[in-house]
Motif scaffolding. Structure first.
Motif, short mmCIF file in Angstrom:
data_model
loop_
_atom_site.label_atom_id
_atom_site.label_comp_id
_atom_site.label_asym_id
_atom_site.label_seq_id
_atom_site.Cartn_x
_atom_site.Cartn_y
_atom_site.Cartn_z
N GLU A 1 77.00 -12.18 75.28
CA GLU A 1 75.94 -12.65 74.71
C GLU A 1 75.70 -14.18 74.96
N ALA A 2 77.04 -14.86 75.32
CA ALA A 2 77.08 -16.13 75.50
C ALA A 2 76.77 -16.19 77.15
N GLY A 3 76.80 -15.29 77.90
CA GLY A 3 76.72 -15.68 79.28
C GLY A 3 77.99 -15.78 79.93
N TRP A 4 79.10 -15.52 79.42
CA TRP A 4 80.26 -15.63 80.02
C TRP A 4 80.60 -14.50 80.90
N LEU A 5 81.05 -14.96 82.21
CA LEU A 5 81.35 -14.01 83.42
C LEU A 5 82.77 -13.33 82.98
N ASP A 6 82.75 -11.96 82.99
CA ASP A 6 84.00 -11.02 82.93
C ASP A 6 84.48 -10.94 84.22
N LEU A 7 85.82 -11.43 84.38
CA LEU A 7 86.45 -11.07 85.73
C LEU A 7 87.43 -10.22 85.68
N THR A 8 87.25 -8.91 84.58
CA THR A 8 88.37 -8.12 84.73
C THR A 8 88.32 -7.26 86.08
N ASN A 9 89.24 -7.35 87.10
CA ASN A 9 89.51 -6.85 88.16
C ASN A 9 88.09 -6.91 88.93
N GLY A 10 87.63 -8.25 88.94
CA GLY A 10 86.13 -8.07 89.76
C GLY A 10 85.99 -9.48 90.18
N PHE A 11 84.97 -9.67 90.62
CA PHE A 11 84.50 -10.97 91.24
C PHE A 11 83.31 -11.39 90.48
N GLY A 12 82.99 -12.67 90.66
CA GLY A 12 81.61 -13.20 90.19
C GLY A 12 81.34 -14.80 90.80
N SER A 13 80.17 -15.35 90.70
CA SER A 13 79.89 -16.79 90.92
C SER A 13 79.08 -17.53 89.66
N VAL A 14 79.68 -18.75 89.83
CA VAL A 14 78.88 -19.56 88.77
C VAL A 14 78.55 -20.78 89.52
#
Length: 307
Positions: free
Chosen positions: A155-168
């Motif tokens: 809900e806050a828009g935080w990125l979940d990195l559980t065994n995964g990738f992301g970009s900010v």
């Protein structure tokens, strides 16, 4: 002198010393401290970034001083929050954690979970941390409401990195992330995040709850500029001066907290090496709220150009 009075006096002094140490350890567990560290990882010409590293909050509803201190961290106005897990220590902790994070939930954030987000804590002698790891894990206690914690972070828009990738993207800096689920419970799936870090990003960061060497080795070899972790509690029960005796994982005690290199003997610019920041965290097991020579902490990391 008769033997019995001597023995009695010795036992009495030992008891007083034990009570004194326990009182000090309980006091120190509430001495919340903000650490500051500068990490030279940005490309030339990029403006510094303020990154708040939170870990091992281990929140219970009655910990009002911790909640108030944590709420005040929003005044630092960080550009990014990295949460490396173990936020919970009670079935009713999710709304308490969200309230204590307060304005920090309005800041871009990324996170992974730790074992104490998944499973409720149990009574534990803190001195057991000083013994060799038996491999036995606390998975027999009830599960904590970690899905609700994930929902609140989403809900806050935080990125979940559980065994995964992301970009900010933070101001003019694009950050590529990789993360794993808790290595302490062997939930990490390193194959799912294997491969070279994104070469198009300005900065590459890896995130894990527990800094096990297998995780650090892979992320460093894959070209991540820095690895962010928690779990160790900085040793929790340390020698005077803060020298850790254990890390509750296979990381050596000399790197139980703070900023280091990985591998330990590497230097900036070495191929297959990274910065490593390990937080000593803010909490303890709620049944044994002791710390010795290792104050609870959050860290404001200022990222600056590597040159």
């Amino acid at each position: 002198m008769p033997l019995l009075p001597v023995v009695g006096r010795t036992l009495g002094l030992g008891t007083l010393a034990g009570v004194g140490l326990a009182t000090y350890a309980a006091w120190e567990a509430r001495q919340y401290t903000l650490r500051r560290v500068t990490v030279p990882v940005l490309p030339a010409g990029h403006a510094p970034l303020k990154v708040l590293h939170l870990s091992d909050i281990h929140m219970a509803p009655d910990q009002r001083a911790k909640q108030e201190w944590l709420r005040g961290l929003a005044d630092l106005e960080p550009d990014l929050v990295i949460d490396t897990g173990d936020n919970l220590a009670h079935m009713r902790a999710v709304p308490v954690v969200a309230d204590a994070l307060g304005g920090l939930l309005d800041v871009p954030g990324v996170y992974v979970l730790g074992s104490n987000d998944y499973y409720a804590p149990g009574m534990r002698n803190p001195l057991l941390y000083l013994l060799p790891d038996t491999g036995k894990r606390n998975t027999s206690t009830p599960q904590l409401p970690w899905p609700r914690l994930k929902e609140r972070f989403a809900e806050a828009g935080w990125l979940d990195l559980t065994n995964g990738f992301g970009s900010v993207k933070v101001r003019d800096t694009t950050i590529a992330f990789a993360g794993v689920d808790d290595p302490h419970l062997a939930f990490d799936d390193l194959a799912s995040v294997a491969g070279p870090a994104d070469p198009t990003a300005d900065l590459r960061l890896a995130v894990a709850h527990a800094p096990y060497l297998r995780v650090l080795d892979q992320f460093a070899a894959d070209g991540y500029d820095a690895i962010i972790a928690g779990h160790t509690h900085g040793g929790q029960v340390c020698l005077p001066g803060g020298r850790a005796l254990t890390t509750n994982c296979d990381l050596e005690p000399a790197r139980a907290r703070g900023l280091h290199r990985h591998p330990a003997d590497s230097a900036p610019g070495d191929d297959g090496s990274s910065w490593l920041h390990v937080s000593a965290g803010l909490g303890t097991n709620p049944y044994v709220r002791f710390r010795v020579a290792c104050r609870p902490e959050a860290t404001l990391m200022t990222l600056v150009p590597a040159s």
